[in-house]
Design a protein around this motif. Structure first.
Motif, PDB file in Angstrom:
ATOM      1  N   ARG A 236       0.846  -1.199   0.000  1.00  0.00           N
ATOM      2  CA  ARG A 236       0.000   0.000   0.000  1.00  0.00           C
ATOM      3  C   ARG A 236       0.882   1.249   0.000  1.00  0.00           C
ATOM      4  N   ARG A 237       0.564   2.162  -0.903  1.00  0.00           N
ATOM      5  CA  ARG A 237       1.375   3.376  -1.013  1.00  0.00           C
ATOM      6  C   ARG A 237       1.131   4.282   0.183  1.00  0.00           C
ATOM      7  N   VAL A 238       2.213   4.649   0.854  1.00  0.00           N
ATOM      8  CA  VAL A 238       2.154   5.466   2.054  1.00  0.00           C
ATOM      9  C   VAL A 238       2.508   6.918   1.757  1.00  0.00           C
ATOM     10  N   HIS A 239       3.504   7.102   0.884  1.00  0.00           N
ATOM     11  CA  HIS A 239       4.009   8.456   0.626  1.00  0.00           C
ATOM     12  C   HIS A 239       4.709   8.454  -0.728  1.00  0.00           C
ATOM     13  N   THR A 240       4.726   9.604  -1.373  1.00  0.00           N
ATOM     14  CA  THR A 240       5.368   9.735  -2.678  1.00  0.00           C
ATOM     15  C   THR A 240       6.286  10.952  -2.670  1.00  0.00           C
TER      16      THR A 240
END
Length: 569
Positions: free
Chosen positions: A210-214
């Motif tokens: 799951r993407r948390v930060h970019t």
């Protein structure tokens, strides 16, 4: 002069001034229109006939399909203006090949004054540009534009990786860098000339992906650098896996694989670029917590506090995917517990806030409230008190629940179907109870004839409704039985536990683990029951008759009434 005379003179002056302004405006407008009419009116229209053919196989590739190295492109261009087809004139036709970042890969032009053949050729001989749309742009001096688009796919790789993984603290600053390239048979560097036009991102993902930060990459020459901090948030605690991606001008994303520049091979483990942030979470600055252990349905359980990480000394906040949860747990014996209610905290000015009106999902009797964090994947993050003790509050849930209700079912022949509507509201000491998760079984005698969902609103009102053709509904006294979903879930968990226990005991005795399955939901207690009486519409009793039979009956009735009327006269 008298005042009236002065007034009339003033009005005449204003009228004359207004007329002068109007004439001036008309004059300016006439000049503007004359200027517009005197401008060149040449407007071109471009029509392109594309052709794409693979050199080795001879396969024709349709517009929009995927192309590969060795594809020959040719474009026949026809140019039109208001007078018809144009083959020569005072124009310049510009042909540009664009990658998915709108970076020009090739540009050439034809001068229309030379009367040239309006055609272009280009061959796809290199793979040093990213995946996405491969566009061909045709333009006549900004007056007309046309595009032809194909699809291009190539392995994008991150070379010359520089990062430092391992254990981190919340708040630590990290820097990651890489040089993007393409990889077919060998590495092909992307041109650094237009690096600012190409977008590369570093995604920080949870262990489950799951993407948390970019983080957006900052180009410098052919290298992109990604600087960021390990944010003091719940979703940054634990393992974080880093990955790169490229984003085209139209917003589509393409994975960039990790590449080992030493061995000139793509990494087998694409999760090898990672770090772990550890934390020791404590509940601090408590402004509100339960002052009593006894709660009735509808009463409010409140918490307001902050969470601090002792490892980094930073206050920890929530995110879209992770926060603090309060759970109502019940001891089931044999070191087991069951959670009947769970509430997510909200963030208000760096404080976690929970205001939970005890809803009907809470199981009556003794229990305990616990507080814990959740990471991005839903795993528990222990939170302790400032003294390092588990956060647990013994409670007892009670209170008598009463109900108000109303029912409706159709018995009207004018309606094509039988319609049932039931509404009810549960109360505890005058407080309407919201948030119950319920299912309704429609019983006729001891037989379940239907099962319908229950909907509710924010005022504590619940409703069920359903429709059936008249012919499928029997008249009689129905019983509506409402079950809490939490009771069904608890019964299934209890049944599964007993089965596993019996199987384990059978294996210890050396016997075959064969346990008969029973219906775990047989003895689930109901939350609420209510009667519903339904009268079947009169004419619905004749719906089983054939159409010609009904016509015959109606015709006979008409003759009978006519005969009776004549006899009476």
């Amino acid at each position: 002069p008298p005042p009236t005379t002065s007034f009339h003179h003033r009005r005449r002056g204003e009228a004359a001034a207004a007329m002068a302004r109007l004439l001036l405006t008309l004059f300016v407008l006439s000049l503007a229109f004359a200027s517009i009419e005197s401008r060149p009116t040449t407007t071109y229209h471009i029509q392109v006939t594309p052709s794409a053919k693979h050199e080795m196989t001879g396969r024709q590739i349709a517009q929009g399909e995927s192309v590969v190295l060795g594809t020959d492109f040719s474009f026949d261009v026809e140019l039109y203006n208001s007078k018809g087809k144009v083959t020569a004139g005072d124009f310049v036709l510009v042909f540009t090949v664009l990658d998915s970042s709108m970076v020009p890969l090739h540009t050439e032009s034809l001068d229309g004054s030379d009367g040239p053949e309006l055609a272009f050729q280009w061959k796809l001989e290199r793979a040093d540009f990213p995946s996405g749309k491969l566009g061909f742009k045709f333009e006549v001096q900004g007056d007309a534009i046309d595009y032809v688009v194909y699809d291009w796919s190539v392995n994008l790789v991150a070379t010359e990786l520089a990062f430092e993984g391992g254990r981190k603290k919340l708040g630590d600053a990290l820097s990651v860098s890489m040089v993007p390239a393409t990889f077919v048979d060998a590495v092909g560097d992307l041109s650094s000339e237009h690096a600012a036009m190409r977008k590369f991102f570093l995604d920080l993902n949870s262990a489950a992906g799951r993407r948390v930060h970019t983080v957006a990459g900052v180009p410098s020459g052919d290298k992109y650098t990604f600087d960021f901090s390990v944010l003091p948030r719940m979703d940054f605690i634990g393992d974080t896996i880093m990955s790169f991606r490229y984003e085209s001008a139209e917003g589509l994303s393409y994975n960039v694989m990790l590449f080992d520049s030493a061995t000139q091979e793509i990494f087998d483990d694409q999760h090898s670029m990672n770090f772990t942030a550890s934390a020791d979470l404590r509940m601090v600055n408590v402004q509100e917590s339960p002052s009593s252990s006894t709660f009735k349905y509808g009463s409010v359980v409140g918490f307001k506090f902050q969470v601090k990480d002792l490892t980094s000394g930073k206050l920890v906040s929530s995110s879209k995917r992770s926060t603090v949860y309060m759970a109502l747990n019940h001891n089931e014996g044999s070191a087991r517990s069951f959670t009947s209610a769970e509430v997510a905290a909200k963030m208000e000015n760096d404080f976690f806030v929970i205001n939970w009106p005890v809803d009907p999902n809470a199981i009556r009797g003794d229990g305990s409230l616990s507080l814990s964090g959740r990471d991005a994947d839903g795993n528990d993050l222990p939170i302790l008190s400032e003294k390092g003790e588990p956060l647990s509050y013994k409670v007892n849930i009670g209170g008598d629940i009463t109900f108000t209700s109303k029912t409706h079912s159709t018995s009207d022949d004018a309606v094509l179907e039988s319609v049932f509507l039931v509404e009810f509201t549960p109360f505890c000491e005058g407080v309407a109870l919201q948030g119950a998760h319920l299912t309704c079984s429609v019983m006729l005698g001891n037989v379940e004839v239907d099962r319908v969902p229950v909907v509710s609103d924010s005022q504590g009102s619940y409703a069920v409704s359903w429709t059936k053709p008249h012919s499928e509904v029997k008249a009689g006294s129905y019983r509506l039985v409402f079950y809490r979903d939490v009771d069904r879930r608890r019964a299934i968990e209890e049944s599964d536990f007993k089965k596993r226990k019996l199987e384990r005991e059978a294996r210890l005795r050396g016997e075959e683990a064969s346990v008969s399955s029973d219906d775990a939901l047989t003895n689930v207690p109901s939350f609420y029951e209510m009667p519903l009486h339904h009268e079947k519409p009169f004419f619905a009793n004749f719906l089983f008759l054939r159409t010609e039979t009904l016509v015959a009956i109606a015709t006979g009735a008409v003759f009978f009434l006519a005969f009776k009327s004549k006899a009476d006269n």
